[in-house]
Write a protein that holds these residues in place. Structure first.
Motif, PDB file in Angstrom:
ATOM      1  N   GLY A   1      47.285  42.620  45.495  1.00 28.28           N
ATOM      2  CA  GLY A   1      46.684  44.106  45.432  1.00 28.28           C
ATOM      3  C   GLY A   1      45.478  44.049  44.745  1.00 28.28           C
ATOM      4  O   GLY A   1      44.286  44.025  45.190  1.00 28.28           O
ATOM      5  N   THR A   2      45.499  43.571  43.595  1.00 28.28           N
ATOM      6  CA  THR A   2      44.487  44.367  42.361  1.00 28.28           C
ATOM      7  C   THR A   2      43.656  42.329  42.196  1.00 28.28           C
ATOM      8  O   THR A   2      42.468  42.798  42.385  1.00 28.28           O
ATOM      9  CB  THR A   2      45.387  43.629  40.829  1.00 28.28           C
ATOM     10  OG1 THR A   2      46.481  44.831  40.427  1.00 28.28           O
ATOM     11  CG2 THR A   2      44.646  44.098  39.682  1.00 28.28           C
TER      12      THR A   2
ATOM     13  N   GLU B   1      51.527  48.654  40.032  1.00 25.74           N
ATOM     14  CA  GLU B   1      49.885  48.517  40.322  1.00 25.74           C
ATOM     15  C   GLU B   1      49.421  47.789  40.708  1.00 25.74           C
ATOM     16  O   GLU B   1      48.489  48.476  40.798  1.00 25.74           O
ATOM     17  CB  GLU B   1      50.074  47.912  38.703  1.00 25.74           C
ATOM     18  CG  GLU B   1      48.967  47.256  37.843  1.00 25.74           C
ATOM     19  CD  GLU B   1      48.853  45.576  38.279  1.00 25.74           C
ATOM     20  OE1 GLU B   1      48.143  45.102  39.073  1.00 25.74           O
ATOM     21  OE2 GLU B   1      50.301  44.982  38.497  1.00 25.74           O
ATOM     22  N   GLY B   2      49.533  47.274  41.117  1.00 25.81           N
ATOM     23  CA  GLY B   2      48.779  46.251  42.097  1.00 25.81           C
ATOM     24  C   GLY B   2      48.690  46.729  43.826  1.00 25.81           C
ATOM     25  O   GLY B   2      47.683  47.441  44.209  1.00 25.81           O
ATOM     26  N   PRO B   3      49.212  47.412  43.955  1.00 27.88           N
ATOM     27  CA  PRO B   3      49.435  48.198  45.266  1.00 27.88           C
ATOM     28  C   PRO B   3      48.790  49.336  45.167  1.00 27.88           C
ATOM     29  O   PRO B   3      47.556  49.821  45.935  1.00 27.88           O
ATOM     30  CB  PRO B   3      50.908  48.561  45.955  1.00 27.88           C
ATOM     31  CG  PRO B   3      52.190  47.616  45.452  1.00 27.88           C
ATOM     32  CD  PRO B   3      51.533  47.167  43.831  1.00 27.88           C
ATOM     33  N   ILE B   4      48.887  50.217  44.518  1.00 28.74           N
ATOM     34  CA  ILE B   4      47.960  51.437  43.971  1.00 28.74           C
ATOM     35  C   ILE B   4      46.541  50.787  43.264  1.00 28.74           C
ATOM     36  O   ILE B   4      46.180  52.153  43.603  1.00 28.74           O
ATOM     37  CB  ILE B   4      48.743  53.070  42.932  1.00 28.74           C
ATOM     38  CG1 ILE B   4      48.174  53.664  43.372  1.00 28.74           C
ATOM     39  CG2 ILE B   4      48.556  52.198  41.537  1.00 28.74           C
ATOM     40  CD1 ILE B   4      48.305  54.508  44.496  1.00 28.74           C
ATOM     41  N   ALA B   5      46.201  49.904  42.571  1.00 29.55           N
ATOM     42  CA  ALA B   5      44.991  49.261  43.075  1.00 29.55           C
ATOM     43  C   ALA B   5      44.238  49.012  43.893  1.00 29.55           C
ATOM     44  O   ALA B   5      43.198  49.898  44.007  1.00 29.55           O
ATOM     45  CB  ALA B   5      44.975  48.024  41.910  1.00 29.55           C
ATOM     46  N   GLN B   6      44.961  48.620  45.099  1.00 26.26           N
ATOM     47  CA  GLN B   6      44.872  48.690  45.916  1.00 26.26           C
ATOM     48  C   GLN B   6      43.884  49.938  46.687  1.00 26.26           C
ATOM     49  O   GLN B   6      43.101  49.665  47.701  1.00 26.26           O
ATOM     50  CB  GLN B   6      44.958  47.150  46.682  1.00 26.26           C
ATOM     51  CG  GLN B   6      44.479  46.513  48.004  1.00 26.26           C
ATOM     52  CD  GLN B   6      44.844  44.884  48.680  1.00 26.26           C
ATOM     53  OE1 GLN B   6      46.815  44.998  48.717  1.00 26.26           O
ATOM     54  NE2 GLN B   6      44.284  44.474  49.738  1.00 26.26           N
TER      55      GLN B   6
ATOM     56  N   ARG C   1      40.403  35.857  40.570  1.00 24.65           N
ATOM     57  CA  ARG C   1      39.564  36.529  40.873  1.00 24.65           C
ATOM     58  C   ARG C   1      39.347  36.867  39.750  1.00 24.65           C
ATOM     59  O   ARG C   1      37.813  37.450  39.867  1.00 24.65           O
ATOM     60  CB  ARG C   1      40.424  37.146  41.859  1.00 24.65           C
ATOM     61  CG  ARG C   1      40.203  36.976  43.341  1.00 24.65           C
ATOM     62  CD  ARG C   1      39.706  36.332  44.067  1.00 24.65           C
ATOM     63  NE  ARG C   1      40.001  36.169  45.439  1.00 24.65           N
ATOM     64  CZ  ARG C   1      39.837  34.835  46.044  1.00 24.65           C
ATOM     65  NH1 ARG C   1      38.761  34.209  46.036  1.00 24.65           N
ATOM     66  NH2 ARG C   1      40.246  34.545  47.282  1.00 24.65           N
ATOM     67  N   GLN C   2      39.656  36.940  38.804  1.00 27.74           N
ATOM     68  CA  GLN C   2      38.765  37.290  37.942  1.00 27.74           C
ATOM     69  C   GLN C   2      37.908  36.005  37.218  1.00 27.74           C
ATOM     70  O   GLN C   2      37.470  34.929  37.545  1.00 27.74           O
ATOM     71  CB  GLN C   2      39.656  36.971  35.938  1.00 27.74           C
ATOM     72  CG  GLN C   2      40.535  38.790  36.044  1.00 27.74           C
ATOM     73  CD  GLN C   2      41.385  38.683  34.802  1.00 27.74           C
ATOM     74  OE1 GLN C   2      42.441  37.421  34.495  1.00 27.74           O
ATOM     75  NE2 GLN C   2      41.563  39.808  34.588  1.00 27.74           N
TER      76      GLN C   2
END
Length: 652
Positions: free
Chosen positions: A110-111, A150-155, A440-441
């Motif tokens: 997600g991030t 972290e990833g899910p809540i970021a997206q 993707r960075q």
């Protein structure tokens, strides 16, 4: 007298600035509140599904970290390892069906998707993503999948920020800012770390030690609001509780060894994760079934090591308290790496920050226990290694050293180990800086498509029309008289590379322009071409002043559709002094970029030459004087050295 058109990038007056800042503050606060509510829903759903499935069906009852509490106060049945191994299979299949049917972009951590949306999609995230991501991630995490929040809540937060901006009809820039602000608010709420979340959202966009500075203030505002909304319901305690650790400078020795170990562990974690992604991508089965197979692999492994499933924060809490042996901690670090690769690598919806915290903490706890055994006089409490090591591990794996230092301090409520955390994070980051969990960075801000136009605009704002005119090899103005017949116009165009000609009256006053398109239409009209003169073809077009910026000139070219504009005198607007074409503008820009690069190269070369000359002089000065000549030779040599040093300083 013609009013000068100001540059489109002109500074606003104080009232406009105050209104813009107030408007952005309200927008960020709104996004923070929405993302905070989204974090509450997501966290509650994950806990509800997890306690119902892992607790109610499998009887798995891991120790929660410091501030987390159970939502369902029912008694757990006896532990069923086979059920615990089966649940990730079911959760992987259900989550896969949900994402493949409704939102394929909701798969994975997600991030990365949020980073890509910032750089390449103008901050646009489809409406369905936050809602599908919430359900799919709750199924993955609640069924025991080894992944993080972290990833899910970021997206989710980024999607809510983007949705708010789209709903209010904001610009692309505002949409990007609110998207990142939503990501910061979600992470700050879930992890109760508002400052670290704001810095993380600005730092996570790039691989090098670079930040997106324009998002920091919006992210701080939204993160504070999101954190406040979340903690009103869930409480404000730190995620982990820690003993009162201290720090002594001599402890930097074992912490340096720890940095080397966590750097190796972070690099291995990244490689194993992407190897798993590649293998699952190549697997010749339906994409819908791959998450189920990943859940099967994680479940089989966890049958023998249950601590490797779920979020694993209880293991970190036990390690911080010094309650777990180094053997179990090392097994959890290895097992969590494998189960995370199976879970997230197969396409299930979950983050990689939480597993990295657990892996880094468990690995560092094992290292701390061993170092304490062999180097006890200079070693801190083993739990201190856990806190410092999990910061260093994620800083290296995600290339986010600054925000991770603050993040770990906030989620543990312990700032006494800030110095060793800085030490370990920076060393580990430098050792693993070319590897990253987030593909993707981009390397740095200059690589982002978002800033290409801004950087060009900054250069063009520094240059004026006069700069471009001074670079022209033939600065004379190719004007035509108003009474010139069509045959003279054709001849003038044939003898020049210009596409536009200024038209002047008999007194030399500028009347307007005639361009190649008007000439082409006139030539094709047989009825009037023999009686037409230049004055009949004159049209008005934007003009430029020599002091006007090239950015303003480009804006006028684009808005008017003319590739060439007339430059008029500052003091006499009826006199043309030059022509500026799109080709001249680009050539001037390229010349300035090359000039800036040459200046940087010369500055570097000059500084290095000065350093080497000074070094040689110091060596010459320290050398023993020659045997002949005695003191007089030494004095003369000293004077020569001083003259050489003065010459070097003058020259450079």
């Amino acid at each position: 007298m013609r009013d000068r058109e100001s540059s489109p990038r002109r500074l606003r007056d104080p009232v406009d600035n105050a209104q813009a800042y107030g408007r952005m503050t309200l927008l960020c606060a709104l996004v923070g509140g929405v993302a905070g509510l989204g974090a509450l829903v997501f966290d509650g759903l994950v806990s509800l599904v997890g306690e119902s499935l892992m607790g109610g069906l499998a009887g798995f009852d891991p120790v929660p970290p410091g501030s987390e509490r159970r939502l369902l106060p029912f008694e757990r049945p006896a532990f069923r390892p086979w059920m615990l191994a089966l649940l990730p299979v079911v959760g992987g299949l259900l989550g896969s069906l949900l994402t493949h049917t409704l939102a394929p972009d909701a798969q994975g951590p997600g991030t990365d998707a949020a980073i890509d949306a910032y750089h390449n999609r103008q901050g646009r995230i489809p409406l369905r993503i936050p809602f599908v991501k919430t359900l799919a991630s709750a199924l993955t995490l609640g069924s025991g999948g080894s992944a993080g929040r972290e990833g899910p809540i970021a997206q989710i937060g980024a999607g809510l920020g983007s949705l708010t901006a789209v709903g209010l009809g904001l610009t692309a820039r505002e949409r990007r800012l609110l998207m990142v602000a939503g990501m910061a608010a979600g992470i700050g709420a879930i992890f109760r770390a508002p400052l670290a979340a704001a810095l993380f959202s600005a730092e996570i966009l790039y691989r090098e030690m670079d930040m997106e500075f324009e998002v920091i203030v919006p992210s701080v505002i939204s993160s504070i609001v999101g954190y406040s909304v979340f903690t009103l319901v869930m409480g404000s305690g730190a995620l982990f509780s820690t003993p009162a650790f201290g720090f002594s400078p001599v402890e930097l020795i074992p912490y340096t060894l720890l940095a080397l170990v966590v750097a190796f562990g972070a690099r291995s974690y990244v490689k194993i994760f992407y190897l798993s992604l590649e293998k699952f991508r190549e697997l010749p089965v339906s994409p819908v079934l791959k998450p189920m197979l990943g859940g099967l692999g994680a479940g089989v492994f966890a049958f023998f090591l249950p601590e490797a499933l779920g979020h694993g924060y209880g293991v970190v809490q036990g390690a911080l308290n010094g309650e777990l042996g180094w053997g179990l901690l090392l097994a959890v670090a290895l097992g969590k790496t494998v189960t995370t690769a199976f879970t997230v690598g197969s396409g299930q919806s979950g983050g990689v920050f939480g597993p990295a915290i657990v892996i880094g903490g468990a690995l560092s706890g094992a290292v701390g226990a061993l170092l304490t055994y062999f180097m006890e006089p200079i070693c801190p409490h083993p739990g201190a290694f856990v806190l410092v090591g999990m910061a260093g591990f994620f800083a290296a794996a995600a290339n986010t050293p600054i925000s991770t230092i603050i993040m770990v301090s906030e989620i543990t409520g312990n700032y006494r180990l800030l110095v060793p955390s800085m030490w370990v994070c920076i060393i580990a980051f430098m050792l693993v800086r070319r590897s990253s969990l987030y593909v993707r960075q981009l390397d740095r801000r200059t690589d982002s498509p978002v800033h290409l136009g801004e950087m060009m605009g900054e250069v063009l704002d520094r240059l004026t029309v006069q700069h471009a005119l001074s670079l022209e090899t033939s600065p004379s103005v190719p004007s035509v008289r108003a009474d010139a017949p069509l045959s003279d116009l054709k001849y003038a165009f044939s003898q020049s590379h210009h596409a536009t000609f200024p038209v002047e009256d008999t007194g030399g006053r500028f009347l307007g322009v005639v361009d190649d398109q008007a000439l082409r239409l006139a030539i094709c009209d047989d009825a009037v071409r023999d009686v037409l003169v230049a004055a009949d073809l004159v049209e008005t077009a934007p003009s430029l002043f020599p002091s006007e910026s090239l950015h303003s000139a480009m804006h006028k070219m684009v808005s008017s559709g003319h590739d060439e504009l007339v430059v008029i005198d500052e003091n006499d607007e009826e006199r043309a002094v030059g022509m500026l074409s799109r080709r001249d503008l680009v050539a001037t820009y390229d010349h300035q970029i090359q000039k800036d690069q040459d200046l940087r190269d010369r500055t570097h070369e000059t500084a290095w030459s000065f350093f080497m000359r000074t070094r040689q002089e110091l060596r010459r000065k320290k050398a023993p004087p020659p045997s002949e000549g005695g003191g007089g030779g030494g004095t003369e040599g000293g004077g020569g050295s001083q003259r050489l040093r003065r010459d070097s300083l003058t020259k450079h």
